[in-house]
Write an enzyme that holds these catalytic residues in place. Structure first.
Site, PDB file in Angstrom:
ATOM      1  N   PRO A  43       0.829  -1.310  -0.042  1.00 46.35           N
ATOM      2  CA  PRO A  43      -0.117   0.007   0.048  1.00 46.35           C
ATOM      3  C   PRO A  43       0.976   1.311  -0.003  1.00 46.35           C
ATOM      4  CG  PRO A  43       0.109  -0.721   2.218  1.00 46.35           C
ATOM      5  CD  PRO A  43       0.592  -1.784   1.228  1.00 46.35           C
ATOM      6  N   LYS A  44       1.758   1.449  -0.973  1.00 49.17           N
ATOM      7  CA  LYS A  44       2.599   2.523  -1.001  1.00 49.17           C
ATOM      8  C   LYS A  44       2.002   3.975  -1.370  1.00 49.17           C
ATOM      9  CE  LYS A  44       6.911  -0.260  -1.654  1.00 49.17           C
ATOM     10  NZ  LYS A  44       8.330  -0.330  -2.324  1.00 49.17           N
ATOM     11  N   LYS A  45       2.592   4.905  -0.873  1.00 53.18           N
ATOM     12  CA  LYS A  45       2.112   6.368  -1.175  1.00 53.18           C
ATOM     13  C   LYS A  45       3.534   7.000  -1.210  1.00 53.18           C
ATOM     14  CE  LYS A  45      -2.558   6.558   0.511  1.00 53.18           C
ATOM     15  NZ  LYS A  45      -3.597   7.474   1.309  1.00 53.18           N
TER      16      LYS A  45
END
Length: 263
Positions: free
Chosen positions: A129-131
């Site tokens: 869930p990279k941002k």
């Protein structure tokens, strides 16, 4: 890997190119690195604190279960990474196991990076869930300071005494096996139907630790609705580690398929 263009000219894209492992768009300047690729001279600040088991459990997708109430937040300064170049990364993880199996490791509810390539690779391949964000490690006199910033807010601030106690990574792995990283991969078809719903796992390869230190530390979390690390509140500070290493990212595996397409 996408078509090799070193010999000049732009050859026509073929179906064979598209179905090869490691293919990425745009095909003549691909974004996603193929496996394996190596991270060299990585500096890491690992912050360990106790939260509540309920806080951990609410972030785990079934059939994952919490193994403790411990949180480990890694802040990385990636100094030399193939394809990607230098950038900052952070990974907030909790200990977990998969019910009915012997699979256990770390689950990552939150990751933030300063690299668009790193964000794309993590999301498309691993399902992480990279941002985008701005993780940093600084040396301020006798203090190591790690921060993770998003939207102008330092959502994580960690401090540690600079190189006061020699240690090893075995002291960190006693909390949980952070090297076995588990993620929830979710991708839809263009018409909105679910295409991929999986739990994936990967373990770093060729890990070489050059130095490792531990010492007195602190962690402060600031609320951010788009980066809610504060949902794992600090109840008690446990450990911190400042270390340098090389490692290689290698293919992982599917450990659970919610759609039943993979045995």
């Amino acid at each position: 890997m996408s078509k090799d263009l070193r010999n000049g000219g732009l050859d026509r894209l073929t179906v064979d190119d598209i179905v090869k492992p490691g293919f990425s768009t745009p095909w003549d300047a691909p974004t996603i690195p193929p496996f394996p690729f190596t991270f060299r001279d990585v500096e890491v600040l690992s912050l360990v604190w106790r939260t509540s088991e309920a806080a951990v459990a609410r972030l785990l997708p079934p059939p994952l279960e919490p193994t403790s109430d411990v949180v480990v937040a890694h802040i990385y300064r990636m100094n030399d990474t193939e394809w990607i170049g230098p950038y900052g990364e952070s990974n907030v993880s909790v200990g977990c196991r998969m019910a009915g199996t012997d699979i256990a490791g770390s689950y990552s509810p939150y990751l933030f990076l300063s690299s668009e390539v790193g964000v794309s690779h993590g999301r498309e391949v691993h399902g992480q869930p990279k941002k985008l964000g701005h993780p940093r490690i600084e040396h301020r006199g006798d203090l190591v300071v790690g921060t993770v910033e998003r939207n102008g807010i330092d959502i994580v601030t960690g401090t540690m005494a600079y190189k006061q106690r020699r240690d090893t990574l075995e002291s960190l792995t006693q909390h949980f096996d952070f090297a076995e990283n588990i993620n929830l991969k979710a991708v839809d078809h263009i018409d909105g139907r679910p295409a991929i719903r999986q739990l994936t796992a990967r373990r770093l390869g060729e890990v070489v630790v050059h130095e490792c230190w531990s010492g007195a530390s602190t962690v402060e979390l600031r609320p951010n609705a788009q980066a809610p690390v504060h949902r794992l509140p600090v109840v008690d500070m446990l450990d911190s580690f400042h270390w340098r290493a090389d490692f290689t990212l290698v293919p992982g595996r599917i450990i659970h398929d919610y759609l039943g397409d993979t045995p």
